[in-house]
Design a protein around this motif. Structure first.
Motif, short mmCIF file in Angstrom:
data_model
loop_
_atom_site.label_atom_id
_atom_site.label_comp_id
_atom_site.label_asym_id
_atom_site.label_seq_id
_atom_site.Cartn_x
_atom_site.Cartn_y
_atom_site.Cartn_z
N LEU A 98 -17.06 -4.02 7.53
CA LEU A 98 -17.60 -3.08 8.52
C LEU A 98 -16.73 -1.83 8.61
O LEU A 98 -17.23 -0.71 8.67
N MET A 99 -15.42 -2.05 8.62
CA MET A 99 -14.51 -0.93 8.90
C MET A 99 -13.88 -0.36 7.64
O MET A 99 -12.92 0.39 7.71
N GLY A 100 -14.46 -0.71 6.49
CA GLY A 100 -14.10 -0.01 5.27
C GLY A 100 -12.83 -0.48 4.59
O GLY A 100 -11.95 0.31 4.28
N ILE A 101 -12.75 -1.79 4.30
CA ILE A 101 -11.61 -2.30 3.52
C ILE A 101 -11.53 -1.60 2.16
O ILE A 101 -10.44 -1.35 1.64
N HIS A 102 -12.68 -1.23 1.60
CA HIS A 102 -12.64 -0.52 0.30
C HIS A 102 -11.90 0.80 0.43
O HIS A 102 -11.17 1.21 -0.46
N LEU A 103 -12.10 1.47 1.58
CA LEU A 103 -11.46 2.78 1.77
C LEU A 103 -9.97 2.61 2.10
O LEU A 103 -9.15 3.42 1.67
N ALA A 104 -9.64 1.56 2.84
CA ALA A 104 -8.22 1.29 3.11
C ALA A 104 -7.47 1.06 1.80
O ALA A 104 -6.36 1.57 1.60
N CYS A 105 -8.09 0.30 0.88
CA CYS A 105 -7.47 0.10 -0.43
C CYS A 105 -7.44 1.41 -1.22
O CYS A 105 -6.45 1.72 -1.89
N ALA A 106 -8.53 2.19 -1.14
CA ALA A 106 -8.58 3.48 -1.85
C ALA A 106 -7.50 4.41 -1.33
O ALA A 106 -6.92 5.19 -2.09
N ALA A 107 -7.21 4.33 -0.03
CA ALA A 107 -6.17 5.19 0.55
C ALA A 107 -4.82 4.90 -0.10
O ALA A 107 -4.05 5.81 -0.40
N ALA A 108 -4.55 3.60 -0.31
CA ALA A 108 -3.28 3.23 -0.95
C ALA A 108 -3.27 3.68 -2.41
O ALA A 108 -2.27 4.21 -2.90
N VAL A 109 -4.39 3.48 -3.10
CA VAL A 109 -4.50 3.96 -4.49
C VAL A 109 -4.24 5.46 -4.55
O VAL A 109 -3.44 5.95 -5.36
N ASP A 110 -4.91 6.19 -3.67
CA ASP A 110 -4.80 7.65 -3.62
C ASP A 110 -3.33 8.05 -3.39
O ASP A 110 -2.79 8.93 -4.07
N ALA A 111 -2.68 7.39 -2.44
CA ALA A 111 -1.30 7.74 -2.10
C ALA A 111 -0.35 7.50 -3.27
O ALA A 111 0.44 8.38 -3.63
N TYR A 112 -0.45 6.32 -3.89
CA TYR A 112 0.43 6.04 -5.03
C TYR A 112 0.15 7.00 -6.19
O TYR A 112 1.07 7.49 -6.84
N ALA A 113 -1.12 7.23 -6.48
CA ALA A 113 -1.47 8.12 -7.61
C ALA A 113 -1.01 9.54 -7.32
O ALA A 113 -0.49 10.23 -8.20
N SER A 114 -1.17 9.97 -6.07
CA SER A 114 -0.75 11.33 -5.70
C SER A 114 0.76 11.46 -5.80
O SER A 114 1.28 12.49 -6.23
N ALA A 115 1.48 10.40 -5.40
CA ALA A 115 2.94 10.42 -5.51
C ALA A 115 3.35 10.54 -6.98
O ALA A 115 4.23 11.33 -7.34
N ARG A 116 2.71 9.76 -7.82
CA ARG A 116 3.02 9.79 -9.26
C ARG A 116 2.74 11.19 -9.83
O ARG A 116 3.56 11.76 -10.55
N LEU A 117 1.60 11.76 -9.45
CA LEU A 117 1.24 13.09 -9.97
C LEU A 117 2.17 14.17 -9.43
O LEU A 117 2.37 15.21 -10.07
N ALA A 118 2.75 13.93 -8.24
CA ALA A 118 3.69 14.89 -7.67
C ALA A 118 5.07 14.79 -8.32
O ALA A 118 5.95 15.60 -8.03
N GLY A 119 5.26 13.78 -9.17
CA GLY A 119 6.53 13.66 -9.89
C GLY A 119 7.42 12.53 -9.42
O GLY A 119 8.55 12.38 -9.89
N HIS A 120 6.94 11.73 -8.49
CA HIS A 120 7.71 10.55 -8.08
C HIS A 120 7.56 9.47 -9.15
O HIS A 120 6.44 9.11 -9.49
N PRO A 121 8.66 8.93 -9.65
CA PRO A 121 8.51 7.75 -10.51
C PRO A 121 8.06 6.59 -9.61
O PRO A 121 8.72 6.30 -8.61
N VAL A 122 6.96 5.97 -9.94
CA VAL A 122 6.46 4.84 -9.15
C VAL A 122 6.56 3.60 -10.03
O VAL A 122 6.01 3.57 -11.13
N VAL A 123 7.29 2.60 -9.56
CA VAL A 123 7.45 1.37 -10.33
C VAL A 123 6.89 0.21 -9.51
O VAL A 123 7.20 0.09 -8.32
N ALA A 124 6.06 -0.60 -10.14
CA ALA A 124 5.59 -1.81 -9.47
C ALA A 124 6.34 -2.98 -10.06
O ALA A 124 6.38 -3.15 -11.28
N LEU A 125 6.94 -3.78 -9.20
CA LEU A 125 7.67 -4.97 -9.62
C LEU A 125 6.84 -6.18 -9.19
O LEU A 125 6.72 -6.47 -7.99
#
Lengths: 99, 588
Positions: free
Chosen positions: B422-449
């Motif tokens: 109802l409250m958009g779990i898909h968008l909550a997940c998309a928000a995290a995707v967007d944030a990590y991808a934007s950080a990577r594109l801004a030049g932050h090295p993003v590492v997932a362990l």
């Protein structure tokens, strides 16, 4: 899944290709291309095992009527012979219309 | 010509068109040119191995052409083949076409991207191949949006589900839906399987449409335009979306708005779709009243009942791998909650001189949303991750050296529930995707362990946008799309059959060694005591993460390294070949 292959002698060459249908439940996908030699080849991949006699009857009749040098591939998701014949007729329509 | 209105109406139906006809219908007349079409025979290499008949286009149609005279790329999914499920080949067609659109844009060619979505999400028979492709689709959309709006249509009758609800629909700049279309992360049958019939009755179709159908999604702000099932109307809606240009703020970046909206929700209440619309409307008018009755944690009675029923570990003693590695790497043992969400840990620290922000999603038995107590990525978690990642980007925006961001991944799944959809779990997940991808594109090295579970939408949201992926080589590290019981139910196979398939198709397996064969891992780290690490384990992991950060700083900011590895050359040969052919045929 079962794979069935046939070869037929052919008289008429083709100049174009046709793509018909979707490998959806009760339906099938057909790809028809000109064959390089004067023969027709058929390759059927089907989810419905054990219907080889029916496939053979369909293509014996089809190639008796249209002895075309075609490379025909079928991806079948359990189409009935009626649907198969309909899709073959559509394919011929495309091939003859475009020629 | 007929004048019978019923026949005329039927002839204009967009929903009744095949995927290929839809692509043709939305492009300017006579401009359709298909890339990597049926006669390329880029079919799934994985389906025949499992006894399933493939299709010559793998259910994805990529067409070049024009929209209002501007160059365009239309990507259309054929729902009749395998429910529009995303396998390796189809996924590579979508991601590859978007990557080439980005290249066009960077070269000053104004190509317009359109996605005609009709998909159940990852094709379960291909599992992690689909998951990787969907992450790449999300990465490409986030990279494209600053150049051009990415316009998507969900028309039905399938709708848009799973990872594609996150990475395609959730990230799109503009989303057009019909009443017949549905936008939903978790399939109703899966919610019922995972959460029980009291949570959601998958057979109650009217309820499901009222929850996730186009009319509701537009009214509740998860989509922009409600169109009739009419070809000219949908084609016009796409044209209007490009004319309107990019939205002021992409939906998946509206962290403050959605965190405010969720804060106003009483998690005990089972809001009706109408009540949620009203909540959204009020929040949009700028008065997101915090619900003072809403406690931050679930009420006692419910928690007591849960403890009696299941006797779980308490929040503070749940020594999960995600918590352990967060504490060891960050040096923080005081559970620093991200943005007031106790299940998202976030702290800045350093790795042998390298400044890094650590983020981990952990279980919280007192989570105010009951469906997210076991460490799932739920509504609060997705938006909180987005918040802390975006804060790092904002803080470092004037700095030449962007701090590293380390996602510690131990996530069992996204949250399955009525409230979540109802409250958009898909968008909550998309928000995290967007944030990590934007950080990577801004030049932050993003590492997932990856220290434990890396499952499905949760892994897409928290981990898969990383510049580099590292996983422990450990029997309890699992990477997959769905739990085995749910996957068995959806694909109508037994668990034994799933296990057999996994032996032939590494993307369908659950173990991390099989995942490594797909080439996306920067490192598979052996010999680590994941559950009770000693000083040597910590030193080894620190070295690895630091090396990955350094490697990421040297390389491109996209995800291309995943396909450049030696393992990917064999493990994702089809993904590479599809991209090669798309590039060859792009100019025509």
């Amino acid at each position: 899944m079962e794979t069935i292959m046939y070869e037929y002698a052919a008289e008429r060459s083709l100049t174009n290709s046709a793509h018909i249908g979707v490998a959806a439940s009760g339906d099938l996908e057909l790809l028809l291309e000109p064959s390089e030699n004067r023969s027709a080849s058929v390759k059927i991949r089907t989810t419905a095992n054990g219907f080889e006699d029916i496939w053979k009857a369909v293509f014996d009749r089809f190639f008796a009527r249209y002895p075309i040098a075609v490379k025909l591939e079928i991806n079948d998701f359990g189409a009935t012979p009626g649907v198969v014949n309909l899709r073959l007729a559509q394919a011929m329509e495309v091939l003859e219309h475009d020629n | 010509m007929t004048t019978d209105p019923e026949i005329q109406a039927a002839r204009r139906s967009y929903i009744e068109l095949s995927g290929r006809e839809r692509a043709r219908a939305v492009l300017d007349a006579g401009t359709f040119r298909e890339l990597v079409g049926p006669f390329d025979r880029m079919e799934s290499p994985h389906l025949p191995l499992q006894g399933i008949v493939p299709q010559s286009d793998d259910g994805v149609i990529v067409a070049r052409g024009a929209i209002d005279g501007e160059p365009a790329i239309v990507i259309s999914l054929e729902s009749k083949f395998q429910g529009g499920g995303i396998g390796e080949v189809g996924g590579a067609k979508i991601a590859g076409a978007l990557e080439l659109t980005l290249r066009d844009r960077e070269n000053g060619i104004p190509t317009r991207p359109v996605l005609l979505l009709e998909t159940g999400g990852v094709r379960l028979q291909e599992g992690n191949y689909g998951l990787l492709a969907i992450a790449e689709i999300g990465a490409a959309i986030v990279a494209l949006r600053p150049h051009v709006p990415v316009v998507s249509v969900i028309s039905g009758m399938i709708g848009c589900y799973g990872g594609m609800s996150i990475c395609a629909a959730g990230l799109s700049s503009r989303l057009i839906m019909t009443r017949q279309g549905r936008l939903q992360l978790n399939g109703s049958e899966v919610i019922e399987q995972e959460a029980g019939i009291a949570e959601l009755d998958a057979a109650d179709k009217p309820l499901i449409w009222s929850l996730t159908g186009g009319a509701q999604r537009v009214a509740a702000g998860f989509a922009d335009v409600l169109a009739e099932d009419d070809i000219p109307e949908i084609a016009q809606a796409i044209r209007s979306a490009f004319e309107a240009g990019a939205p002021a703020e992409n939906r998946s970046a509206r962290v403050e708005f959605y965190r405010g909206l969720l804060a106003a929700v009483d998690p005990r209440a089972r809001l009706t779709p109408e009540e949620f619309r009203e909540l959204f409307r009020r929040a949009s008018e700028g008065s997101p009243e915090r619900n003072e009755q809403s406690p931050p944690e679930r009420p006692e009675s419910r928690q007591d009942r849960r403890e009696q029923d299941e006797a779980p570990q308490s929040a503070q003693t749940a020594r999960t791998r995600g918590r352990i590695w967060f504490e060891r790497l960050s040096g923080r043992e005081d559970s620093p909650a991200a943005g007031g969400v106790p299940s998202v840990l976030c702290a800045d620290g350093e790795l042998d001189g390298e400044a890094a922000r650590f983020v981990s999603v952990v279980p919280n038995p007192a989570n105010r949303f009951e469906r997210a107590v076991r460490g799932e990525v739920g509504l609060d978690e997705g938006w909180a991750v987005a918040q802390v990642v975006r804060e790092a980007v904002e803080d470092d925006k004037d700095s030449d050296r962007k701090r590293a961001i380390v996602a510690i991944v131990d996530v069992p799944s996204q949250a399955y529930g009525y409230r979540e959809e109802l409250m958009g779990i898909h968008l909550a997940c998309a928000a995290a995707v967007d944030a990590y991808a934007s950080a990577r594109l801004a030049g932050h090295p993003v590492v997932a362990l990856i220290v434990g579970n890396a499952i499905s939408g949760a892994f897409l949201a928290h981990g898969m946008q990383a510049s580099r992926l590292i996983a422990f080589e450990d029997d309890d590290v699992t990477v997959q799309v769905m739990s085995k019981p749910s996957a068995a139910r959806i694909t109508r196979r037994t668990i034994e059959q799933l296990n057999e398939a996994a032996e032939k198709v590494p993307g369908a397996a659950y173990d991390v060694r099989s995942f490594a064969r797909l080439g996306a891992l920067h490192e598979l780290l052996p010999g680590i005591d994941a559950g009770s690490p000693g000083a040597e384990d910590l030193a080894a992991v620190t070295r690895s993460v630091k090396a990955a950060i350094e490697d990421a700083r040297k390389g491109p900011r996209d995800l291309s390294s995943r396909l450049a590895s030696e393992a990917a050359g064999a493990g994702r040969a089809a993904s590479i070949e599809v991209r090669r052919r798309l590039a060859d045929q792009w100019k025509g």
